[in-house]
Structures are given as C-alpha cells and as structure tokens.
Design an enzyme around this catalytic site. Structure first.
Site, PDB file in Angstrom:
ATOM      1  N   CYS A  75       0.863  -1.183   0.000  1.00 13.19           N
ATOM      2  CA  CYS A  75       0.000   0.000   0.000  1.00 13.19           C
ATOM      3  C   CYS A  75       0.897   1.228   0.000  1.00 13.19           C
ATOM      4  O   CYS A  75       1.689   1.428   0.931  1.00 13.19           O
ATOM      5  CB  CYS A  75      -0.878  -0.026   1.250  1.00 13.19           C
ATOM      6  SG  CYS A  75      -1.883   1.447   1.450  1.00 13.19           S
ATOM      7  N   CYS A 190      -0.748   3.432  -6.560  1.00 14.15           N
ATOM      8  CA  CYS A 190      -1.699   2.845  -5.611  1.00 14.15           C
ATOM      9  C   CYS A 190      -1.897   1.409  -6.083  1.00 14.15           C
ATOM     10  O   CYS A 190      -2.129   1.175  -7.277  1.00 14.15           O
ATOM     11  CB  CYS A 190      -3.018   3.604  -5.626  1.00 14.15           C
ATOM     12  SG  CYS A 190      -4.334   2.765  -4.708  1.00 14.15           S
TER      13      CYS A 190
HETATM   14  N1  DGL Z   1      -3.959   0.406  -1.978  1.00 13.99           N
HETATM   15  C1  DGL Z   1      -3.639   1.638  -1.355  1.00 13.99           C
HETATM   16  C2  DGL Z   1      -2.380   2.266  -1.953  1.00 13.99           C
HETATM   17  O1  DGL Z   1      -1.557   1.590  -2.568  1.00 13.99           O
HETATM   18  C3  DGL Z   1      -4.658   2.737  -1.206  1.00 13.99           C
HETATM   19  C4  DGL Z   1      -6.091   2.566  -1.115  1.00 13.99           C
HETATM   20  C5  DGL Z   1      -6.717   3.370   0.022  1.00 13.99           C
HETATM   21  O2  DGL Z   1      -6.965   4.591  -0.112  1.00 13.99           O
HETATM   22  O3  DGL Z   1      -6.952   2.726   1.055  1.00 13.99           O
HETATM   23  O4  DGL Z   1      -2.137   3.421  -1.806  1.00 13.99           O
END
Ligand code: DGL
Length: 263
Positions: A75, A190
């Site tokens: 993330c 993301c």
């Molecule tokens: N999957 C997360 C990232 O790589 C973000 C998603 C969220 O806002 O929770 O930033």
C-alpha cells in the site's frame, strides 16, 4: 529462515493482491497471509496521524498472531508514511510499496510523467523527496485520485463501475497535446489501480506506459528471503479482513494466490 517462510502481505483492501500475485509467482515456496484492513478503508481519506496510530499497533497484533518472516506493506498510502515507524518498532524485514518515480522518469522519452495515487500519497513528503531525487529533469504531475481505489475495490467485489467514473479520475494524468511533448508514462502509485489496468488502457486519451512496481517488489522479497533452500510449493494461503466479514470471493481471488485454496 525456515524452508517455508511465512510472508504477510498487508493493504487497506484488495489492492495489495496485485503485489501478492507477483510475490507468489516469485516465491511459491512461502506460506502467505493476506491482510486487508477493510475496517479502515480507504486509507487515502485518513490523516497521517490516524494512519500511523492505526497501522503501527495493528502490525504488532498481526506479528503476534501470524509470526511472519517478512512483511510486505502493499500500500503506497501506508508505506510512504509508516515504514520508518514499523522498522523502528519491530525487528523483522519490511518491504514497502512506494511510487516508482525513478524508473518512470528514467524511461520517459517526452520527459513528462504523471504519478497517479491516492490524495494521501501525492501529498506525502516522501513522494516529494522521490521527485526531488529521481525526476532526472522530467516534469512530474502529481494526481491525487479521490475515488479510484474505491472504484477498483467495487469492481473486484462484483459491482461493475462505469467508464465515465474511471475517465474522470484518469483525465488529469494526461498533460500536453503534441505527441512529442505530452505525458508518455503514468506511475500506478496505488496498488488498487493495476486491478483496473485493462480499463485504464482502454479509456486513456492516448497510449502511455503504465508503471506497476509489483515485479520489483517481488524481486526484493526474493532477495531478502535468500535462496529457496529446497522449500516446496505450499498449497494454501490465508485471507483476513479486519472487519471480520466473510469474503465470499474465492473464485475471483484465487488467481492472485497462484491458484491456492484461500482459507
Ligand atoms: N492500496 C492503497 C495504496 O496503494 C490505497 C487505497 C486506500 O486509499 O486505502 O495506496
């Protein structure tokens, strides 16, 4: 390190599955625990203090329960903020996911690169430092998308999303008009966004290269774990939602786990 190391992969939701699938392909000998902190999703809508206060103690609980050999923070919104806190608090190796600005700028021919991430990721000092250090003379446009992670989450959960909804989030990435000077590279900053890659390609106003850091993360994990040491492919994997909801998505999720049965 045991013959079958346990790798814990963590994200706010289903986006980290795009990192997991690369790591599983690189290390079929490992046991996997995927944790989606869906009780706190989306991270992109939380303040920096809230995310630190959420993730650091939660990771302590997960380490206590699952005893992983290595943790992947799949993330960007969390990694660009909490990696240093996690490394200070816990002694096991953490591999983060941060915007792939360096390789994107190294390969852009028009010298125009966009970074598409959550609102949190594009605001981070960490991201700004990556641009200062690695833009290599490129003009970098930061695009903080309010909804794309939630749209990807909905699509993978079986709720189809419209082209228009995606197009609105994507449009600010495309800068310039002249083919020799317009954006030619978009960083997927993301982990949710590669879930929509086919749609992004189809809806882009012109073709660009999309940079997904997942293969590089898988190589880093493999390097840290060291040689496979005779470990054999593990048949199973665990998937945990912090909301405790039953996922009921096994058929959709199985490919991300390399075909393993997901408990
Ligand atoms: N999957 C997360 C990232 O790589 C973000 C998603 C969220 O806002 O929770 O930033």
């Amino acid at each position: 390190m045991t013959n079958s190391p346990t790798i814990l992969v963590f994200d706010s939701g289903l986006g980290g599955l795009t990192v997991l699938r690369e790591v599983v392909a690189a290390r079929p000998d490992a046991h996997y625990v995927y944790v989606a902190d869906d009780a706190f999703f989306p991270y992109g809508h939380h303040s920096e203090d809230e995310i630190i206060a959420r993730v650091v103690p939660l990771m302590g609980e997960l380490i206590g329960t699952h005893d992983p050999d290595l943790i992947v923070i799949a993330c960007n919104t969390a990694s660009t903020l909490v990696l240093s806190h996690l490394r200070a608090a816990y002694s096991l190796p953490f591999v983060g996911t941060v915007p792939a600005i360096k390789p994107a700028c190294a390969q852009s021919r028009t010298r125009r690169v966009s970074v598409l991430g959550t609102k949190g990721t594009v605001k981070r000092e960490y991201t700004k430092a990556l641009i200062r250090d690695f833009a290599q003379g490129c003009e970098v446009t930061l695009v903080g998308s309010p909804e794309l992670a939630s749209l990807a989450e909905a699509e993978l959960s079986g709720h189809p999303i419209s082209d228009d909804a995606i197009r609105t989030e994507l449009a600010p990435c495309f800068v310039g008009e002249d083919a020799g000077a317009r954006t030619d590279t978009v960083v997927l900053a993301c982990t949710h966004y590669p879930l929509l890659l086919d749609r992004l390609k189809k809806l882009a106003p012109w073709p660009v290269d999309w940079i997904d850091p997942a293969p590089a993360i898988a190589r880093r994990v493999s390097d840290l774990l060291g040689a496979r040491n005779g470990g054999v492919a593990q048949p199973g994997a665990e998937m945990i939602f912090t909301s405790n909801r039953a996922h009921g998505l096994s058929a959709t999720l199985t490919p991300f786990f390399g075909g393993r049965a997901v408990a």
